[in-house]
Design a protein around this motif. Structure first.
Motif, PDB file in Angstrom:
ATOM      1  N   PRO A 281     -11.163  37.789   5.018  1.00 61.55           N
ATOM      2  CA  PRO A 281     -12.461  38.437   4.873  1.00 61.55           C
ATOM      3  C   PRO A 281     -12.526  39.274   3.599  1.00 61.55           C
ATOM      4  N   GLY A 282     -13.736  39.387   3.043  1.00 58.42           N
ATOM      5  CA  GLY A 282     -13.954  40.131   1.817  1.00 58.42           C
ATOM      6  C   GLY A 282     -15.035  39.467   1.000  1.00 58.42           C
ATOM      7  N   GLY A 283     -15.081  39.744  -0.283  1.00 53.77           N
ATOM      8  CA  GLY A 283     -16.138  39.151  -1.089  1.00 53.77           C
ATOM      9  C   GLY A 283     -15.962  39.393  -2.560  1.00 53.77           C
ATOM     10  N   THR A 284     -17.018  39.114  -3.305  1.00 53.30           N
ATOM     11  CA  THR A 284     -17.044  39.320  -4.743  1.00 53.30           C
ATOM     12  C   THR A 284     -17.835  40.590  -5.050  1.00 53.30           C
ATOM     13  N   PRO A 285     -17.474  41.306  -6.102  1.00 51.90           N
ATOM     14  CA  PRO A 285     -18.173  42.552  -6.421  1.00 51.90           C
ATOM     15  C   PRO A 285     -19.667  42.331  -6.646  1.00 51.90           C
ATOM     16  N   GLN A 286     -20.461  43.236  -6.085  1.00 53.62           N
ATOM     17  CA  GLN A 286     -21.908  43.217  -6.232  1.00 53.62           C
ATOM     18  C   GLN A 286     -22.376  44.565  -6.773  1.00 53.62           C
TER      19      GLN A 286
ATOM     20  N   LEU B 136      -9.357  41.345   2.247  1.00 54.60           N
ATOM     21  CA  LEU B 136      -8.669  42.230   3.185  1.00 54.60           C
ATOM     22  C   LEU B 136      -7.730  41.478   4.112  1.00 54.60           C
ATOM     23  N   TRP B 137      -6.589  42.096   4.375  1.00 56.46           N
ATOM     24  CA  TRP B 137      -5.761  41.751   5.520  1.00 56.46           C
ATOM     25  C   TRP B 137      -6.155  42.753   6.617  1.00 56.46           C
ATOM     26  N   ALA B 138      -6.956  42.313   7.576  1.00 62.98           N
ATOM     27  CA  ALA B 138      -7.489  43.196   8.611  1.00 62.98           C
ATOM     28  C   ALA B 138      -6.638  43.075   9.867  1.00 62.98           C
TER      29      ALA B 138
END
Length: 348
Positions: free
Chosen positions: A228-233, A205-207
């Motif tokens: 910020p962000g992550g890998t799919p779970q 994300l660009w927050a």
């Protein structure tokens, strides 16, 4: 004290005055010179001549050493180099030096192609990653160059240094930003839906804060930056926006709204998509410990352009930034004015 005595006293405490210029390419790499008289690399620059200002000296050195004629008007750092802070032969009788570092700007391909190294003195030039400076330069020179580069990114004016280190460290200095090699993600950016069947590696994300700056996370151990962000779970149930929002919450305790899709980058080495969203940052809780890494990230606000300088995104950076600013406008958020990077310590 007579004028003669006063003048003699000041002359007895004379210092050297030097000047140098920090130049980067569009990838954020720093221009270094290989010189004939030292085993280590140097920024362009040298001693200030009698009756010459440091800025005039910097412009003269660029012309003499690289064959480039340009004005130098913006300072990045002023360094007090102590006699103990420079490995000089006793025969030199080094008294200490005030060394100015000026901003030579970001050079494009045409400017780089116009370089004509001074024969017999400059053996060649190269652009290197900031993290390579300690291995290529003398210790004090590397500290000074990194401090000056951080001052440029930080955006609050020239840094005052002592033996290459700031007397008032910023958050970028304290965390050691750019001391670790930036991840090289030269992936093409596509402002379109990711192709079906292409594995998704990340969703980030660009927050945007209300003033147009964005949330950036700094690793406290390495100084590296990430969005910020992550890998799919499995709990995301294939919802990539949920992946980005969940990851941002776990990493930064962020509250977000109005998330919208920007596009994707495709990893040409290990086939996969890196998804990008934009969202409005509406609040932050206390800095959390990330459950996967055990780290508590240092959270900062930076302009999108400052953020770009913390990554090595190659030529796709410009395309991604264009999409970022289009999303910012859609969200009704103003473009951020140039200002200092701000650390976000607690809840807001």
């Amino acid at each position: 004290m007579s004028k003669e005595a006063y003048g003699a006293l000041r002359a007895s405490n004379a210092l050297w005055v030097g000047t140098s210029v920090l130049i980067t390419d569009r990838r954020g790499r720093i221009l270094l010179q290989r010189v004939s008289y030292r085993p280590t690399r140097l920024l362009p620059g040298g001693a200030v001549d009698l009756g010459e200002s440091p800025a005039q000296g910097a412009a003269r050195e660029l012309e003499e050493e690289l064959g480039i004629s340009t004005a130098v008007t913006r300072g990045l750092a002023v360094d007090w180099v102590s006699p103990a802070g420079r490995a000089a032969s006793p025969a030199v009788q080094f008294p200490g030096e005030i060394l100015h570092v000026f901003d030579g700007g970001v050079w494009d391909e045409d400017q780089v192609a116009a370089i004509r190294p001074a024969p017999g003195e400059i053996e060649g030039v190269e652009f290197v990653e900031p993290a390579q400076l300690p291995a290529l330069m003398a210790p004090g020179d590397a500290r000074r160059a990194l401090s000056a580069l951080r001052a440029r990114v930080y955006g609050a004016g020239p840094a005052i240094l002592e033996d290459g280190l700031p007397i008032a460290p910023t958050v970028l200095d304290r965390v050691g930003v750019l001391r670790t090699a930036r991840a090289r993600h030269h992936y093409p950016f596509h402002p379109a839906p990711a192709p079906a069947g292409l594995a998704v590696r990340q969703s980030l994300l660009w927050a945007f804060a209300p003033d147009g700056r964005v949330l950036v996370l700094l690793d406290p151990d390495t100084g590296t930056a990430c969005l910020p962000g992550g890998t799919p779970q499995p709990e995301d149930a294939g919802n990539l926006m949920a992946t980005a929002v969940r990851g941002a919450r776990e990493q930064a305790a962020s509250e977000l709204s109005c998330a919208q899709y920007l596009g994707y980058l495709i990893d040409t080495g290990v086939p996969g998509a890196h998804i990008r969203y934009a969202a409005a940052l509406t609040g932050l809780g206390p800095a959390p410990v990330h459950p996967a890494t055990g780290r508590t990230y240092v959270r900062v606000l930076a302009t999108p352009e400052q953020t770009r300088d913390l990554f090595d995104w190659g030529t796709s950076a410009a395309e991604q930034l264009q999409a970022v600013h289009q999303a910012r406008a859609t969200l009704g958020i103003p473009q951020a004015a140039r200002q200092a990077v701000t650390e976000l310590a607690g809840a807001s």
